[in-house]
Enzyme design. Sequence first.
Site, PDB file in Angstrom:
ATOM      1  N   HIS A 262      45.133  57.808  41.280  1.00  0.00           N
ATOM      2  CA  HIS A 262      46.104  57.855  40.185  1.00  0.00           C
ATOM      3  C   HIS A 262      47.232  58.848  40.468  1.00  0.00           C
ATOM      4  O   HIS A 262      48.312  58.737  39.890  1.00  0.00           O
ATOM      5  CB  HIS A 262      45.398  58.199  38.875  1.00  0.00           C
ATOM      6  CG  HIS A 262      44.650  57.029  38.313  1.00  0.00           C
ATOM      7  ND1 HIS A 262      44.313  56.912  36.979  1.00  0.00           N
ATOM      8  CD2 HIS A 262      44.175  55.902  38.897  1.00  0.00           C
ATOM      9  CE1 HIS A 262      43.655  55.776  36.788  1.00  0.00           C
ATOM     10  NE2 HIS A 262      43.561  55.150  37.939  1.00  0.00           N
TER      11      HIS A 262
ATOM     12  N   SER B 115      48.514  53.054  42.266  1.00  0.00           N
ATOM     13  CA  SER B 115      47.788  51.924  42.851  1.00  0.00           C
ATOM     14  C   SER B 115      48.684  51.111  43.779  1.00  0.00           C
ATOM     15  O   SER B 115      49.904  51.033  43.577  1.00  0.00           O
ATOM     16  CB  SER B 115      47.254  51.017  41.737  1.00  0.00           C
ATOM     17  OG  SER B 115      46.362  51.720  40.909  1.00  0.00           O
TER      18      SER B 115
ATOM     19  N   LYS C  35      41.790  42.376  31.714  1.00  0.00           N
ATOM     20  CA  LYS C  35      41.547  41.644  32.961  1.00  0.00           C
ATOM     21  C   LYS C  35      40.306  42.180  33.660  1.00  0.00           C
ATOM     22  O   LYS C  35      39.487  41.410  34.194  1.00  0.00           O
ATOM     23  CB  LYS C  35      42.771  41.783  33.870  1.00  0.00           C
ATOM     24  CG  LYS C  35      42.835  40.786  35.010  1.00  0.00           C
ATOM     25  CD  LYS C  35      44.198  40.880  35.688  1.00  0.00           C
ATOM     26  CE  LYS C  35      44.369  39.763  36.702  1.00  0.00           C
ATOM     27  NZ  LYS C  35      45.709  39.805  37.327  1.00  0.00           N
ATOM     28  N   ASP C  36      40.133  43.506  33.658  1.00  0.00           N
ATOM     29  CA  ASP C  36      38.939  44.120  34.240  1.00  0.00           C
ATOM     30  C   ASP C  36      37.669  43.664  33.534  1.00  0.00           C
ATOM     31  O   ASP C  36      36.654  43.389  34.179  1.00  0.00           O
ATOM     32  CB  ASP C  36      39.036  45.649  34.171  1.00  0.00           C
ATOM     33  CG  ASP C  36      39.913  46.232  35.267  1.00  0.00           C
ATOM     34  OD1 ASP C  36      40.161  45.530  36.261  1.00  0.00           O
ATOM     35  OD2 ASP C  36      40.360  47.385  35.122  1.00  0.00           O
TER      36      ASP C  36
ATOM     37  N   GLU D 273      16.885  46.492  53.738  1.00  0.00           N
ATOM     38  CA  GLU D 273      17.526  45.659  52.730  1.00  0.00           C
ATOM     39  C   GLU D 273      18.756  44.971  53.325  1.00  0.00           C
ATOM     40  O   GLU D 273      19.324  45.424  54.314  1.00  0.00           O
ATOM     41  CB  GLU D 273      17.947  46.510  51.525  1.00  0.00           C
ATOM     42  CG  GLU D 273      16.791  47.053  50.708  1.00  0.00           C
ATOM     43  CD  GLU D 273      16.171  45.995  49.811  1.00  0.00           C
ATOM     44  OE1 GLU D 273      16.326  46.041  48.595  1.00  0.00           O
ATOM     45  OE2 GLU D 273      15.498  45.099  50.356  1.00  0.00           O
TER      46      GLU D 273
END
Length: 379
Positions: free
Chosen positions: A201, A205, A227-228, A271
């Site tokens: 920030h 971005s 949107k997130d 994994e």
Amino acid sequence: MRLIKQSLFSVVNDHLIAYPTPINIHYAWNFGFIASMCLIIQLITGIFLAMHYTPHVDLAFSSVEHIARDVQYGWLIRYVHSNGASMFFIAVYTHILRGLYFGSYTTPRQLVWVVGVAILFLMMGTAFLGYILPWGQMSLWGATVITSLTTAIPVIGDSIAVWLWGDFSVGNATLNRFFSLHYLLPFVIAALSLIHIALLHEEGSGNPLGIESSVDKISMYPYFILKDFVGLLAFILFFSIFVYYAPNLLGHSDNYIPANPMVTPEHIVPEWYFLPFYAILRSIPHKLGGVVAMILSIIILAALPWIHSTEVRSSRFRPIYKYLFWTWAACCLILGWIGGMPVEDPYIGIGQIASIYYFCYFLVILPFLGKLEKLLIEN
């Protein structure tokens, strides 16, 4: 109290509401937010699991079964946590791929990228420690194989292994300290994540075009917050399929067998999210060389801001890079497949070729590709 409230409102307003966001970012930028939600889910479910878990070699396996069978909604907490680790890695790996594709690691965001790689490294360590805690066959032997890699270090390797184990083999002391570290490290990851976001920030971005823009931006709320959450909802639906319909699909069946140091599993595999790095480890016949290559395969990501050899960030304007990027992504998938295969031909040869290409991409292709693109443009 009033000052605290004002400070909190200022932070929320500056970083969640009025934060200027490039107008052209799309759903590929959602995965940073999704990863942070996965971290919160892991923290909450991990705390509840720790309330019932017993870190003792005689009781660990039984305590995990007790959580799943006897604790109210314990099965849900356990499966959300175990599958949440896989979801967390899916979100983070996608986040990294987006950064690679659009050149998000370049100046002025190189420090953001380096902190992100540090978070990935800690995530892998935390996931490994968590895989040991159910104390099934794969937990015990996975811990034995991975911690034994330290013996490849000249002179002090054996001492480091004994120090890690807290004994002369993987046992109760190992399980206790691994549980403590597994509980602690997620809070370190959370702190680094806050630093990661703060650094982002501060610089602002990026965007799909890879250009710096201080004009064509809008506030994060309500546009990108909504949107997130749309992306998060779709991800939760995907997550829920595993939790409710295939909770053990991403795990290993041998881990439902209590740990037995007298019986070695036929095929020891980590994994799925470790498989590409495990394949690189196995591809080098020399033990120390394999360990060094595996560690370098992660650390080399942190060097990307300085390996990058062109002022153009986004692959949208780099057709050759775009093609090579997808060949590298395919190479990672091949390494993941090889990591789950037995150590025999033809898997050994394929793994070695894929490992060579993995490192050539960072050490040969990226440093010189920018210069080649510049020559092609000039001519």
